[in-house]
Design a protein around this motif. Structure first.
Motif, short mmCIF file in Angstrom:
data_model
loop_
_atom_site.label_atom_id
_atom_site.label_comp_id
_atom_site.label_asym_id
_atom_site.label_seq_id
_atom_site.Cartn_x
_atom_site.Cartn_y
_atom_site.Cartn_z
N HIS B 277 0.82 -1.22 0.00
CA HIS B 277 0.00 0.00 0.00
C HIS B 277 0.85 1.27 0.00
O HIS B 277 0.40 2.32 -0.42
CB HIS B 277 -0.97 0.00 1.18
N TRP B 278 2.09 1.16 0.48
CA TRP B 278 2.98 2.34 0.41
C TRP B 278 3.65 2.44 -0.96
O TRP B 278 4.07 3.51 -1.38
CB TRP B 278 4.09 2.23 1.45
N ARG B 280 2.66 2.34 -3.82
CA ARG B 280 2.00 3.12 -4.87
C ARG B 280 2.66 4.48 -5.01
O ARG B 280 2.61 5.10 -6.05
CB ARG B 280 0.52 3.35 -4.52
N ALA B 281 3.23 4.96 -3.91
CA ALA B 281 3.84 6.29 -3.92
C ALA B 281 5.34 6.18 -4.14
O ALA B 281 5.90 5.09 -4.17
CB ALA B 281 3.55 6.98 -2.59
N GLY B 282 5.96 7.33 -4.31
CA GLY B 282 7.41 7.37 -4.45
C GLY B 282 7.96 8.53 -3.64
O GLY B 282 7.22 9.20 -2.91
N ILE B 307 7.75 6.75 2.76
CA ILE B 307 6.82 6.75 3.90
C ILE B 307 6.98 8.04 4.71
O ILE B 307 6.01 8.61 5.20
CB ILE B 307 7.04 5.50 4.77
#
Lengths: 86, 311
Positions: B277-278, B280-282, B307
Motif C-alpha cells: 500500500h505504500w 504506490r507512492a514514491g 513513507i
C-alpha cells in the motif's frame, strides 16, 4: 515523526491527487485531482455522513470502511489544527 | 541476497548511519544466531555471506564467525569502516581475494577526518585486492577524490559501491534529501566518466532513481559501464537478535523472527505484500505521473523515504 502509528491513516499530496494510506488495513486509496478538490472542499463544508457517502460513491468502497477512514482522518487533521470542527 | 548484522557496536559515529534500530541498545549477535543465519542462507540458496555491523570486526567472536562463514564455501563480503585491529587484518589476509571481499566504507566524516583516513589507507593497502571501496553520499557537496587516490595507490578492486544516505523511519539519522538527488546525480556522472578512464566502475546500491540523472547523464553512466539500477526491494537484514528485517531503515516496521523454516524468497514476498500500500507512492509527488514508476522500472526510490513523505 509526530504521528501515532496506532491510528493508522496517513496521506500525501501527489502530483495527480491525494494518496491516502491506511496502515492498519494495509490499503491505499487514490483520489484524483477532481476528487481531491471535492474532498478538500467537503472536508470543511459537508456533514460527516455525506463525506462517507462521497468516498463510498466515488471510490466504491464500503460505507463502513469510508466512515472509519474519515473518522481517523478528521481526528488526525484536528490534532494538527487543520480542522477546527466537523 | 541477505545481510547478517553481527553487531550494532561501532567505533565511528557516522551521522548518516541507518544501521541502528529504534530503542535497541548496542548488541552482539550470539554465535547460535549466526549459525541459524547461515542455515537460512543455505536454505535460501544464497551464495554469499554478507557480514555487517556496526563494525563487525569488533564482535568478540569475530574469528569464530569468520571461521563459520569460511566453512560454508560461500563468498564472504565483509562491510567494514576499515578502522580495524591488526588481528582482524591478519585473519582477512588468510583468504584468497576471490573468497573474501572487505567492502571498506571510506566516506569522510567531519570529525577525526585525517586520523581515520590515515588508518583506513593503511588497512586498505594491506588488504589490497581483497578490498573494495564504499562511499555513502549524505550531503550534496561531495568529493570523490579520496576514492581514486586509494584505488590507485592501494591496489584495491577497481569497483566502488556507491550508496545514498537513506533515512531511517524514525528520522534520527542524517540523510540526503531527495530534492538534492539531481545535483548529486550530475556529480556522480562526472565521477563515473572520470573513473571509466581509469578502469574504475561504480555500482549503485538501493534507493537511486532514474530522474536524478538527465538523459545525457544516463548515457554517460552506460558508457562508463556503471552498474546502475533503481531498486528498493527487501534486501533482508538479519539483526543481532536474530530477526529478519525488510531492511535496516525500515527495521521498526517490517520484521519477522528467523525460524528454522524461514526462506528468503518467501520472506521477501511477504514483506512486499505487507508494504504494497505504500509502494504506490514514491519519494517525489510527481512519481505518481512517472511512466517508469507505473511500468515498474523504477520503484520511486527508497520506501523509507517515501513513507516519511506522508503526513
Amino acid at each position: 515523526m509526530n504521528y501515532n502509528p496506532a491510528r493508522g491513516v496517513r496521506w500525501a499530496v501527489e502530483e495527480d491527487g491525494i494518496l491516502i494510506v491506511d496502515q492498519r488495513e494495509k490499503k491505499s486509496l487514490k483520489l484524483n485531482q477532481t476528487e481531491s478538490a471535492l474532498w478538500q472542499l467537503n472536508m470543511v463544508r459537508t456533514p460527516y455522513s455525506q463525506l462517507s457517502l462521497f468516498l463510498s460513491l466515488v471510490k466504491g468502497i464500503p460505507i463502513i470502511e469510508a466512515d472509519r477512514f474519515i473518522e481517523e482522518l478528521f481526528e488526525l487533521w484536528r490534532k494538527q489544527r487543520f480542522l477546527t470542527d466537523r | 541476497m541477505a545481510n547478517i548484522c553481527i553487531t550494532s557496536v561501532c567505533n565511528r559515529q557516522c551521522s548518516y548511519c541507518f544501521a541502528h534500530e529504534p530503542n535497541t541498545p548496542p548488541a552482539f549477535m550470539k554465535l547460535d544466531d549466526f549459525k541459524r543465519s547461515i542455515a537460512f542462507l543455505d536454505r535460501s540458496f544464497v551464495d554469499q555471506v554478507r557480514i555487517l555491523g556496526g563494525e563487525p570486526t569488533l564482535h568478540p567472536d569475530f574469528k569464530e564467525i569468520i571461521k563459520l562463514a569460511r566453512n560454508t564455501s560461500k563468498k564472504i563480503l565483509l562491510f567494514t569502516n576499515g578502522l580495524i585491529s591488526d588481528e582482524a587484518i591478519e585473519l582477512l589476509m588468510g583468504f584468497a581475494p576471490e573468497n573474501l571481499t572487505a567492502i571498506v566504507n571510506v566516506t569522510p566524516l567531519d570529525v577525526n577526518r585525517e586520523d581515520a583516513l590515515s588508518k583506513q589507507r593503511q588497512v586498505v593497502k594491506r588488504l589490497g585486492p581483497r578490498a573494495a571501496l564504499s562511499f555513502n553520499i549524505y550531503k550534496p557537496d561531495i568529493s570523490f577524490e579520496i576514492l581514486i587516490d586509494l584505488i590507485e595507490n592501494c591496489d584495491t578492486q577497481r569497483m566502488i559501491r556507491l550508496g545514498l544516505a537513506l533515512p531511517c523511519l524514525d528520522g534520527k539519522n542524517e540523510s540526503l534529501p531527495p530534492r538534492q538527488y539531481p545535483s548529486v546525480g550530475s556529480r556522480i556522472v562526472r565521477f563515473a566518466s572520470r573513473g571509466a578512464d581509469l578502469g574504475i566502475t561504480l555500482s549503485f546500491d538501493c534507493g537511486f532513481v532514474s530522474c536524478m540523472f538527465d538523459e545525457d547523464g544516463l548515457e554517460a553512466l552506460k558508457e562508463a559501464k556503471a552498474d546502475i539500477g533503481w531498486r528498493c526491494n527487501p534486501i533482508l537484514d538479519i539483526n543481532t537478535s536474530g530477526r529478519v528485517l525488510h531492511c535496516l531503515p525500515l527495521a521498526g516496521k517490517y520484521s519477522e523472527p528467523l525460524s528454522d523454516e524461514s526462506d528468503a524468497a518467501v520472506l521477501r514476498k511477504r514483506f512486499i505484500e505487507q508494504s504494497q500500500h505504500w509502494r504506490r507512492a514514491g519519494i517525489y509527488r510527481d512519481c505518481s505521473l512517472c511512466d517508469l514508476k507505473h511500468s515498474g522500472v523504477c520503484p520511486g526510490g527508497c520506501l523509507s523515504a517515501t513513507i516519511r513523505r506522508f503526513q
